[in-house]
Structure formats: structure tokens, C-alpha cells
Design a protein around this motif. Structure first.
Motif, PDB file in Angstrom:
ATOM      1  N   GLY A  21    -116.973 -57.873  40.502  1.00  0.00           N
ATOM      2  CA  GLY A  21    -116.823 -57.563  41.690  1.00  0.00           C
ATOM      3  C   GLY A  21    -117.520 -56.198  42.252  1.00  0.00           C
ATOM      4  N   ASP A  22    -116.849 -55.015  41.939  1.00  0.00           N
ATOM      5  CA  ASP A  22    -117.282 -53.872  42.266  1.00  0.00           C
ATOM      6  C   ASP A  22    -118.723 -53.640  41.712  1.00  0.00           C
ATOM      7  OD1 ASP A  22    -115.394 -52.064  44.107  1.00  0.00           O
ATOM      8  OD2 ASP A  22    -114.040 -53.203  42.460  1.00  0.00           O
ATOM      9  N   LEU A  23    -118.644 -54.359  40.399  1.00  0.00           N
ATOM     10  CA  LEU A  23    -120.172 -53.786  39.812  1.00  0.00           C
ATOM     11  C   LEU A  23    -121.353 -54.605  40.436  1.00  0.00           C
ATOM     12  CD1 LEU A  23    -121.462 -52.751  37.398  1.00  0.00           C
ATOM     13  CD2 LEU A  23    -121.157 -54.704  36.097  1.00  0.00           C
ATOM     14  N   ALA A  24    -121.088 -55.925  41.069  1.00  0.00           N
ATOM     15  CA  ALA A  24    -122.234 -56.124  41.647  1.00  0.00           C
ATOM     16  C   ALA A  24    -122.599 -55.590  42.886  1.00  0.00           C
ATOM     17  CB  ALA A  24    -121.829 -57.757  41.951  1.00  0.00           C
ATOM     18  N   VAL A  25    -121.459 -55.079  43.715  1.00  0.00           N
ATOM     19  CA  VAL A  25    -121.570 -54.060  44.939  1.00  0.00           C
ATOM     20  C   VAL A  25    -122.468 -53.000  44.699  1.00  0.00           C
ATOM     21  CG1 VAL A  25    -120.531 -53.128  46.734  1.00  0.00           C
ATOM     22  CG2 VAL A  25    -119.702 -55.265  46.240  1.00  0.00           C
ATOM     23  N   GLU A  26    -121.890 -52.331  43.613  1.00  0.00           N
ATOM     24  CA  GLU A  26    -122.613 -51.078  43.215  1.00  0.00           C
ATOM     25  C   GLU A  26    -124.000 -51.067  42.652  1.00  0.00           C
ATOM     26  OE1 GLU A  26    -121.168 -47.930  43.332  1.00  0.00           O
ATOM     27  OE2 GLU A  26    -119.273 -48.664  44.152  1.00  0.00           O
ATOM     28  N   ILE A  27    -124.355 -52.089  41.721  1.00  0.00           N
ATOM     29  CA  ILE A  27    -125.788 -52.120  41.056  1.00  0.00           C
ATOM     30  C   ILE A  27    -126.603 -53.321  41.943  1.00  0.00           C
ATOM     31  CG2 ILE A  27    -124.967 -51.718  38.887  1.00  0.00           C
ATOM     32  CD1 ILE A  27    -125.198 -54.439  38.040  1.00  0.00           C
ATOM     33  N   GLY A  28    -126.031 -53.797  42.911  1.00  0.00           N
ATOM     34  CA  GLY A  28    -126.820 -54.812  43.768  1.00  0.00           C
ATOM     35  C   GLY A  28    -126.701 -56.274  42.983  1.00  0.00           C
ATOM     36  N   PHE A  29    -126.530 -57.327  43.611  1.00  0.00           N
ATOM     37  CA  PHE A  29    -126.076 -58.824  43.274  1.00  0.00           C
ATOM     38  C   PHE A  29    -127.242 -59.097  42.431  1.00  0.00           C
ATOM     39  CE2 PHE A  29    -122.871 -58.117  46.319  1.00  0.00           C
ATOM     40  CZ  PHE A  29    -121.850 -58.986  46.126  1.00  0.00           C
ATOM     41  N   GLU A  30    -128.334 -58.655  42.813  1.00  0.00           N
ATOM     42  CA  GLU A  30    -129.545 -59.415  41.913  1.00  0.00           C
ATOM     43  C   GLU A  30    -129.716 -58.620  40.591  1.00  0.00           C
ATOM     44  OE1 GLU A  30    -131.281 -55.620  43.966  1.00  0.00           O
ATOM     45  OE2 GLU A  30    -129.862 -57.445  44.764  1.00  0.00           O
ATOM     46  N   ARG A  31    -129.067 -57.475  40.236  1.00  0.00           N
ATOM     47  CA  ARG A  31    -129.124 -56.956  38.909  1.00  0.00           C
ATOM     48  C   ARG A  31    -127.852 -57.479  37.991  1.00  0.00           C
ATOM     49  NH1 ARG A  31    -129.679 -51.211  37.785  1.00  0.00           N
ATOM     50  NH2 ARG A  31    -130.102 -52.067  35.883  1.00  0.00           N
ATOM     51  N   LEU A  32    -126.954 -58.252  38.683  1.00  0.00           N
ATOM     52  CA  LEU A  32    -125.632 -58.323  37.869  1.00  0.00           C
ATOM     53  C   LEU A  32    -125.746 -59.318  36.624  1.00  0.00           C
ATOM     54  CD1 LEU A  32    -122.549 -58.211  37.856  1.00  0.00           C
ATOM     55  CD2 LEU A  32    -122.395 -60.270  39.213  1.00  0.00           C
ATOM     56  N   SER A  33    -126.693 -60.320  36.896  1.00  0.00           N
ATOM     57  CA  SER A  33    -126.930 -61.209  35.567  1.00  0.00           C
ATOM     58  C   SER A  33    -127.515 -60.422  34.579  1.00  0.00           C
ATOM     59  CB  SER A  33    -127.751 -62.472  36.068  1.00  0.00           C
ATOM     60  OG  SER A  33    -126.975 -63.185  36.909  1.00  0.00           O
ATOM     61  N   GLU A  34    -128.571 -59.715  34.895  1.00  0.00           N
ATOM     62  CA  GLU A  34    -129.041 -58.736  33.953  1.00  0.00           C
ATOM     63  C   GLU A  34    -128.405 -57.639  33.230  1.00  0.00           C
ATOM     64  OE1 GLU A  34    -132.386 -55.001  33.606  1.00  0.00           O
ATOM     65  OE2 GLU A  34    -131.790 -55.845  35.711  1.00  0.00           O
ATOM     66  N   MET A  35    -127.429 -57.283  34.030  1.00  0.00           N
ATOM     67  CA  MET A  35    -126.425 -56.059  33.443  1.00  0.00           C
ATOM     68  C   MET A  35    -125.256 -56.886  32.616  1.00  0.00           C
ATOM     69  SD  MET A  35    -125.984 -53.070  33.079  1.00  0.00           S
ATOM     70  CE  MET A  35    -127.159 -52.700  34.308  1.00  0.00           C
ATOM     71  N   GLN A  36    -124.739 -57.990  32.817  1.00  0.00           N
ATOM     72  CA  GLN A  36    -123.840 -58.822  32.105  1.00  0.00           C
ATOM     73  C   GLN A  36    -124.639 -58.754  30.651  1.00  0.00           C
ATOM     74  OE1 GLN A  36    -121.748 -61.786  35.410  1.00  0.00           O
ATOM     75  NE2 GLN A  36    -123.414 -62.595  34.046  1.00  0.00           N
ATOM     76  N   GLU A  37    -125.691 -59.333  30.562  1.00  0.00           N
ATOM     77  CA  GLU A  37    -126.398 -59.477  29.522  1.00  0.00           C
ATOM     78  C   GLU A  37    -126.400 -58.353  28.528  1.00  0.00           C
ATOM     79  OE1 GLU A  37    -127.592 -62.454  28.093  1.00  0.00           O
ATOM     80  OE2 GLU A  37    -126.530 -63.121  29.625  1.00  0.00           O
ATOM     81  N   GLU A  38    -126.802 -57.104  29.098  1.00  0.00           N
ATOM     82  CA  GLU A  38    -126.754 -56.017  28.535  1.00  0.00           C
ATOM     83  C   GLU A  38    -125.288 -55.563  27.794  1.00  0.00           C
ATOM     84  OE1 GLU A  38    -129.384 -52.674  29.981  1.00  0.00           O
ATOM     85  OE2 GLU A  38    -130.890 -54.000  30.354  1.00  0.00           O
ATOM     86  N   ILE A  39    -124.509 -55.600  28.585  1.00  0.00           N
ATOM     87  CA  ILE A  39    -123.141 -55.291  28.211  1.00  0.00           C
ATOM     88  C   ILE A  39    -122.540 -56.173  27.026  1.00  0.00           C
ATOM     89  CG2 ILE A  39    -120.536 -55.130  28.919  1.00  0.00           C
ATOM     90  CD1 ILE A  39    -121.687 -54.323  31.740  1.00  0.00           C
ATOM     91  N   LEU A  40    -123.022 -57.275  27.249  1.00  0.00           N
ATOM     92  CA  LEU A  40    -122.424 -58.491  26.320  1.00  0.00           C
ATOM     93  C   LEU A  40    -123.319 -57.955  24.938  1.00  0.00           C
ATOM     94  CD1 LEU A  40    -122.759 -61.613  28.200  1.00  0.00           C
ATOM     95  CD2 LEU A  40    -120.772 -60.910  27.122  1.00  0.00           C
ATOM     96  N   TRP A  41    -124.698 -57.657  24.970  1.00  0.00           N
ATOM     97  CA  TRP A  41    -125.247 -57.228  24.038  1.00  0.00           C
ATOM     98  C   TRP A  41    -124.802 -55.957  23.041  1.00  0.00           C
ATOM     99  CZ3 TRP A  41    -127.333 -60.380  20.506  1.00  0.00           C
ATOM    100  CH2 TRP A  41    -128.367 -61.406  20.993  1.00  0.00           C
ATOM    101  N   LEU A  42    -124.550 -55.036  23.953  1.00  0.00           N
ATOM    102  CA  LEU A  42    -124.159 -53.779  23.591  1.00  0.00           C
ATOM    103  C   LEU A  42    -122.765 -53.946  22.799  1.00  0.00           C
ATOM    104  CD1 LEU A  42    -123.988 -50.555  23.527  1.00  0.00           C
ATOM    105  CD2 LEU A  42    -122.654 -50.496  25.626  1.00  0.00           C
TER     106      LEU A  42
END
Length: 354
Positions: A250-271
Motif C-alpha cells: 500500500g504505502d510502498l506503491a505510493v512512495e515509489i510509484g505504482f509503475e515500479r511496484l511489480s519490479e520492487m516486489q521482484e527485487e525484494i523477493l530475490w534479496l
């Protein structure tokens, strides 16, 4: 899943949730109080014992609530694109404009001209166009529905891209930690952003558990600063307690931009895969089903994608038991296709050779 208040008094709710497939319950300390929490936990323990399963209790620390505290000259007004309003420390700072009073005056230090500001999860989007004083910012609306959006108390405020140096652990959090440390299996740490935040929480837990084991800690990742500091925070927490990560979308999408959320999910999952740290896939999962009794197609696919995490979190809602059962079915079907980040490449059952 998040327990509603009635879970403290409904004799069969926890039994039904556990039977439907719930593996962990979440209690949000921003709501209710110790008496209600204790009843929820007692019913959870009883339901788990009856089912012959372990069902851990996670308790959320609310963290700093960056909100609109009050509004002036905005009652019934809907703000539309191009219109102006003010964020201020007091209503007199902008006497000719609708004003929203902020909960944290320190935010004004992060509001230069040009800074975007999102309110109510981005339903009202604006940009700072003028700074008439230290405790006041004038904004122009850049995004809203055609009929406009209202300024309302208690709605969240986000400054996308800004690093807000606000400690994650509040006095209210410290007040509830006596109960949380004694009863929770997992402490869910909201708005954690730095190693110092993690160390502060661990120090408070050690003070309350001088001779016993500490509960596990879940790091809720909600800001760009938290994303950047995540490797160091995992090390700081994991050196002392079991640690998990929640992708708080919720807050993460607002803070980084909705268009970046899927990418950031992937990076956090891999980390977290590399660090062998479990991940919780959270925010608005099966929201339509929880609220209205019917999941959308997009929600069903999103729930299936949660197979890549160790845990999927549901919020509370009228159809919570049905949502737990639906999610269990979806994830069970995905088991033969996916194990976290890795595809099984199992046999396809929808087609057969002649």
C-alpha cells in the motif's frame, strides 16, 4: 489474516478460520486494546490446539501515523485538478485556502516547491507550488477523480521520493510493547527504515524479556529508504532474532510509484531468497472477495502470484472465512507449478496426446 474486533467474542470464528486454512493471525495494535487482544489470542491458541496445529500470533506496532489531523474551510468541498489548498501546522497559516493540518510538523522540511504529495493512498495527488512559511505549503491538485476528492481527517499523507527521517518506534508503540512482548510470537514493525530503528526495537524487547526468548521481528517495507536499507536491517535483526520481511504494497506503491511496484516486489523477493528470509505478500489481496464476496480476475491472479512468498496476508472483511478458503485453494493449485521463485515445470494436465 487480520483479525476483526468480533474475533474476541465470536465463539466459532477462529475455529472456522483455522479450519479454512489460516496459518497465522495478525492483530493491529492501532485498534482495540489489551483486553480485546488477549481474548483474540486466547481463542487463537484454543482453535490451534483443537486443530492440532501451530498458529502464530503477529502483532503490528502502528508506527508514526502521518495523517491529516483536522481540516479547515474544506467541509463538503471536493478538490479538482488545478485547484489549490494548503497543508499547514495551523488553520491560520493560509486564511484564503482550504487547509489540512498535518500530524507531523517535521514533514514541512521535506516539502520544497515541486515536491509531490499524495493523500489517501493517492486518491488526491498534488504538488507544492509555494512555501509562504516554515509551517505551511500551498499545493495544486494534479490528480483526482472527475468529481473531485475531499480533504478528510485521518487520511494518510505521503511524500513520494522524500526520505523522511522520522523514528519508526513511537511512544504509543512503547506503551503497547509490554503486552506485545509477553504475548506475540511475531512483532510486525511498521515504517521501519533504518538499522537504528531496528536496534531501537530490539533494545525495547530485550528490556521487557530479560531472561526469555524474544519474539520474531517482521520488517514492514513501506518506503524507498527502507528498500535501500533492507540488507543492513535484515542483518541487524537476524543477528538477534528470527526475522521476516513484509512487502507492504500500500504505502510502498505510493512512495515509489505504482509503475515500479511489480519490479520492487521482484527485487525484494530475490534479496530475501538469497538471505533465506521469509517474505509476506501483503495489501489488498482478494479485497473484492473480502468486501463483496466475489474476487475479480486480477485479484485471483495476484493471489496466485503470492505463491512466490512464504505467506500471503489477507485483511479483515465480511467474507474473511471464505477468502481464506479461496486463497488456500488457489495456492494449493499453484504448488505443483511454483515454489517461491522457481518454476517446477511440471506436466500440463489440460491437454493429452492422442
Amino acid at each position: 489474516m487480520t483479525l476483526p474486533t468480533e474475533a474476541a467474542t465470536d465463539d466459532g470464528m477462529l475455529d472456522r478460520l483455522v479450519a479454512a486454512g489460516a496459518d497465522c493471525v495478525r492483530i493491529n495494535t492501532a485498534h482495540d486494546g489489551p483486553e480485546v487482544w488477549a481474548a483474540m489470542i486466547a481463542r487463537t491458541r484454543a482453535a490451534a490446539e483443537a486443530a492440532g496445529r501451530r498458529v502464530p500470533v503477529s502483532m503490528d506496532l502502528a508506527g508514526p501515523k502521518i495523517r491529516i489531523e483536522a481540516v479547515a474551510r474544506a467541509e463538503g468541498l471536493r478538490l479538482k485538478i488545478g485547484e489549490r489548498f494548503a497543508l499547514a501546522a495551523d488553520a491560520g497559516a493560509a486564511p484564503d485556502l482550504p487547509v489540512a493540518i498535518l500530524s507531523h510538523a517535521e514533514l514541512f522540511a521535506h516539502m520544497p516547491v515541486g515536491q509531490p504529495v499524495w493523500i489517501n493512498d493517492g486518491k488526491l495527488r498534488a504538488r507544492v507550488v509555494e512555501r509562504p512559511g516554515e509551517g505551511c505549503a500551498v499545493l495544486t491538485v494534479t490528480g483526482a477523480r472527475a468529481k473531485g476528492e475531499k480533504l478528510k481527517p485521518e487520511k494518510g499523507v505521503n511524500l513520494p521520493g522524500a526520505d523522511l527521517a522520522i523514528p519508526a518506534l513511537t511512544d504509543d508503540d512503547r506503551a503497547v510493547l509490554d503486552f506485545v512482548a509477553a504475548h506475540a510470537d511475531i512483532v510486525s514493525f511498521s515504517f521501519v527504515q533504518t538499522v537504528e530503528d531496528v536496534q531501537s526495537l530490539l533494545a525495547e524487547l530485550h528490556a521487557r524479556c530479560p531472561s526469555g526468548a524474544l519474539p520474531a521481528v517482521m520488517l514492514k517495507i513501506e518506503t524507498p529508504l527502507a528498500v535501500r536499507n533492507l540488507p543492513q536491517m535484515i542483518v541487524a535483526a537476524g543477528g538477534q532474532v528470527p526475522v521476516a520481511v513484509m512487502i507492504a504494497r500500500g504505502d510502498l506503491a505510493v512512495e515509489i510509484g505504482f509503475e515500479r511496484l511489480s519490479e520492487m516486489q521482484e527485487e525484494i523477493l530475490w534479496l530475501c531468497e538469497a538471505a533465506q528470509v521469509p517474505v509476506v505478500w501483503a495489501t489488498q489481496v482478494l479485497d473484492g472477495l473480502l468486501r463483496d464476496g466475489q474476487a475479480s480476475r486480477a485479484e485471483t491472479t495476484d493471489a496466485a502470484m503470492g505463491q512466490r512468498a512464504e505467506c500471503v496476508m489477507l485483511n479483515k472483511g465480511e467474507y474473511l472465512v471464505e477468502a481464506v478458503a479461496f486463497l488456500r485453494s488457489v495456492l494449493g493449485r499453484m504448488d505443483r507449478h511454483q515454489d517461491k521463485k522457481f518454476a517446477h515445470l511440471g506436466p500440463l494436465k489440460s491437454w493429452r496426446l492422442p
